[in-house]
Design a protein around this motif. Structure first.
Motif, mmCIF file in Angstrom:
data_model
loop_
_atom_site.group_PDB
_atom_site.id
_atom_site.type_symbol
_atom_site.label_atom_id
_atom_site.label_comp_id
_atom_site.label_asym_id
_atom_site.label_seq_id
_atom_site.Cartn_x
_atom_site.Cartn_y
_atom_site.Cartn_z
ATOM 1 N N ALA A 147 -7.331 -5.468 4.161
ATOM 2 C CA ALA A 147 -7.024 -4.200 3.720
ATOM 3 C C ALA A 147 -7.816 -3.727 2.449
ATOM 4 C CB ALA A 147 -5.424 -4.006 3.421
ATOM 5 N N LEU A 148 -7.906 -4.891 1.509
ATOM 6 C CA LEU A 148 -8.863 -4.717 0.472
ATOM 7 C C LEU A 148 -10.053 -4.948 0.407
ATOM 8 C CD1 LEU A 148 -6.266 -6.441 -2.185
ATOM 9 C CD2 LEU A 148 -6.871 -3.915 -1.947
ATOM 10 N N VAL A 162 -3.462 -6.703 -6.597
ATOM 11 C CA VAL A 162 -4.560 -5.740 -6.979
ATOM 12 C C VAL A 162 -5.712 -6.583 -7.568
ATOM 13 C CG1 VAL A 162 -4.897 -4.100 -9.189
ATOM 14 C CG2 VAL A 162 -2.768 -4.482 -8.220
ATOM 15 N N PRO A 163 -6.853 -6.326 -6.828
ATOM 16 C CA PRO A 163 -8.117 -6.983 -7.290
ATOM 17 C C PRO A 163 -8.643 -6.419 -8.523
ATOM 18 C CG PRO A 163 -8.328 -6.040 -5.097
ATOM 19 C CD PRO A 163 -7.003 -5.216 -5.876
ATOM 20 N N ALA A 164 -8.570 -7.325 -9.736
ATOM 21 C CA ALA A 164 -8.931 -6.797 -11.176
ATOM 22 C C ALA A 164 -10.239 -6.292 -11.101
ATOM 23 C CB ALA A 164 -8.798 -8.016 -11.961
ATOM 24 N N ALA A 165 -11.285 -6.928 -10.163
ATOM 25 C CA ALA A 165 -12.673 -6.494 -10.337
ATOM 26 C C ALA A 165 -12.627 -4.608 -9.812
ATOM 27 C CB ALA A 165 -13.398 -6.976 -9.093
ATOM 28 N N LEU A 166 -11.737 -4.323 -9.081
ATOM 29 C CA LEU A 166 -11.614 -2.753 -8.786
ATOM 30 C C LEU A 166 -10.933 -1.838 -9.726
ATOM 31 C CD1 LEU A 166 -10.291 -2.976 -5.057
ATOM 32 C CD2 LEU A 166 -12.692 -2.498 -6.079
ATOM 33 N N LEU A 167 -10.460 -2.533 -10.884
ATOM 34 C CA LEU A 167 -9.756 -1.936 -11.925
ATOM 35 C C LEU A 167 -10.496 -1.881 -13.223
ATOM 36 C CD1 LEU A 167 -6.054 -2.267 -10.846
ATOM 37 C CD2 LEU A 167 -7.662 -0.598 -10.250
ATOM 38 N N PRO A 168 -11.295 -1.386 -13.786
ATOM 39 C CA PRO A 168 -11.865 -1.406 -15.041
ATOM 40 C C PRO A 168 -10.929 -1.341 -16.109
ATOM 41 C CG PRO A 168 -12.521 0.681 -14.099
ATOM 42 C CD PRO A 168 -11.971 -0.074 -12.982
ATOM 43 N N GLU A 169 -11.186 -1.700 -17.343
ATOM 44 C CA GLU A 169 -10.410 -1.717 -18.536
ATOM 45 C C GLU A 169 -10.112 -0.567 -18.821
ATOM 46 O OE1 GLU A 169 -8.661 -4.025 -19.818
ATOM 47 O OE2 GLU A 169 -9.472 -5.985 -18.795
ATOM 48 N N ARG A 170 -9.118 0.197 -19.214
ATOM 49 C CA ARG A 170 -8.773 1.359 -19.731
ATOM 50 C C ARG A 170 -9.380 1.773 -21.037
ATOM 51 N NH1 ARG A 170 -2.353 1.506 -19.948
ATOM 52 N NH2 ARG A 170 -2.841 -0.305 -20.072
ATOM 53 N N ALA A 220 -4.761 3.963 -2.196
ATOM 54 C CA ALA A 220 -6.366 4.331 -1.825
ATOM 55 C C ALA A 220 -6.759 5.517 -3.030
ATOM 56 C CB ALA A 220 -6.392 4.636 -0.713
ATOM 57 N N ARG A 221 -8.148 5.503 -3.265
ATOM 58 C CA ARG A 221 -8.546 6.477 -3.957
ATOM 59 C C ARG A 221 -9.967 6.827 -3.108
ATOM 60 N NH1 ARG A 221 -9.031 9.710 -8.225
ATOM 61 N NH2 ARG A 221 -10.914 10.179 -9.121
ATOM 62 N N ALA A 222 -10.083 8.090 -2.797
ATOM 63 C CA ALA A 222 -11.581 8.182 -2.016
ATOM 64 C C ALA A 222 -11.843 7.494 -0.989
ATOM 65 C CB ALA A 222 -12.578 8.132 -3.299
ATOM 66 N N GLY A 223 -10.476 6.994 -0.147
ATOM 67 C CA GLY A 223 -10.599 6.389 0.987
ATOM 68 C C GLY A 223 -10.833 4.806 0.964
ATOM 69 N N ARG A 224 -10.787 4.419 -0.426
ATOM 70 C CA ARG A 224 -10.956 2.752 -0.673
ATOM 71 C C ARG A 224 -9.624 2.201 -1.129
ATOM 72 N NH1 ARG A 224 -15.144 -0.337 -4.609
ATOM 73 N NH2 ARG A 224 -14.657 -2.492 -3.895
ATOM 74 N N VAL A 225 -9.142 1.074 -0.460
ATOM 75 C CA VAL A 225 -7.839 0.821 -0.994
ATOM 76 C C VAL A 225 -8.005 0.080 -2.369
ATOM 77 C CG1 VAL A 225 -5.915 -0.970 -0.213
ATOM 78 C CG2 VAL A 225 -7.333 0.449 1.382
ATOM 79 N N LEU A 226 -6.980 0.409 -3.218
ATOM 80 C CA LEU A 226 -7.227 -0.268 -4.741
ATOM 81 C C LEU A 226 -6.220 -1.294 -4.698
ATOM 82 C CD1 LEU A 226 -7.249 3.102 -6.785
ATOM 83 C CD2 LEU A 226 -9.309 1.462 -6.018
#
Length: 257
Positions: A116-117, A146-154, A218-224
């Motif tokens: 899925a990811l 949660v793949p950390a690479a998909l989530l930049p630091e806030r 998901a966001r913009a069709g990509r599973v987060l």
């Protein structure tokens, strides 16, 4: 035409006793209260203990009773509701989220999660461990991958210290996920049985029936992120409109009735 044979059958004794016991639970007992032992109950209602056990088994199956190790048979809390409908998105960690973050781990993604990811099979990902309770009792456990690479630091958020607790790391990942603003989710539900780890967290025996709920954010069709949640089948009911969705600090509601 004569009356069908099944209609002529008398109501089983244990079924009548179940009805009587259910009324007693409503009028004499409170949630979490332990019932008297089988000998005392059988004497009170004038039935054999085998008949009593059948009635208790049925009430446990219907979610009215829970058998808890070291405590005995207790009155179950109201069923918890899992919203599987297309209601408004309220991702993990939001204002209406009743789950408690209990830990964090870096572990290989299960095959379905990796697919899925869009990751290689068994690719290590961040996993937030969470627990849902009702009236102080565990009703569901979750691993949110949660793949950390998909989530930049806030922006402006301090990175968790290397020695930060698993709970702190889990909360940080939830915050980063929400900062990405998921704009869609989908869920699937299937019946399963509790593995050893899930059974321990849910105070159940391994092999107990559970509902397995998979949620993809998901966001913009990509599973987060992908959530794998295990709900006790005896405490839950499925909802389809969000009307029973628990608020922060409230009991959650999940059963097919």
């Amino acid at each position: 035409m004569g009356t069908p044979q099944l209609a002529q059958q008398p109501e089983p004794k244990y079924w009548h006793l179940k009805t009587v016991l259910s009324a007693a639970l409503d009028s004499e007992f409170s949630v979490g209260q332990a019932l008297p032992n089988e000998r005392a109950l059988a004497a009170r209602f004038g039935v054999a203990r085998a008949t009593l056990r059948q009635a208790l088994d049925q009430l446990e199956l219907e979610g009215r009773l829970q058998r808890r190790r070291g405590i005995g048979t207790t009155v179950a809390p109201p069923r918890v509701g899992v919203d599987v409908g297309p209601g408004a998105l309220d991702g993990p960690g939001g204002p209406g989220d009743a789950w408690t973050t209990t830990g964090w781990a870096r572990e290989p993604a299960p095959p379905a999660v990796a697919e899925a990811l869009g990751l290689p099979r068994r690719e290590p990902v961040e996993a937030v461990h969470r627990l849902l309770t009702s009236h102080g009792l565990p009703v569901a456990t979750e691993r949110l991958f949660v793949p950390a690479a998909l989530l930049p630091e806030r922006p402006g958020a301090a990175a968790p210290r290397p020695a930060a607790s698993g709970e702190q790391r889990g909360l940080d990942l939830l915050g980063r996920l929400r900062a990405q603003g998921p704009d869609g989710q989908d869920r699937s539900v299937e019946l399963g049985s509790a593995g050893a780890a899930e059974a321990r967290r849910l105070d159940q025996l391994p092999g107990a029936p559970v509902l397995l709920v998979t949620t993809r954010y998901a966001r913009a069709g990509r599973v987060l992120a992908v959530s794998l949640a295990t709900y006790r089948a005896d405490t839950c009911r499925l909802t389809f409109g969000g009307g029973d969705a628990p608020r922060a600090g409230e009991a959650a509601a999940v059963s097919v009735e």
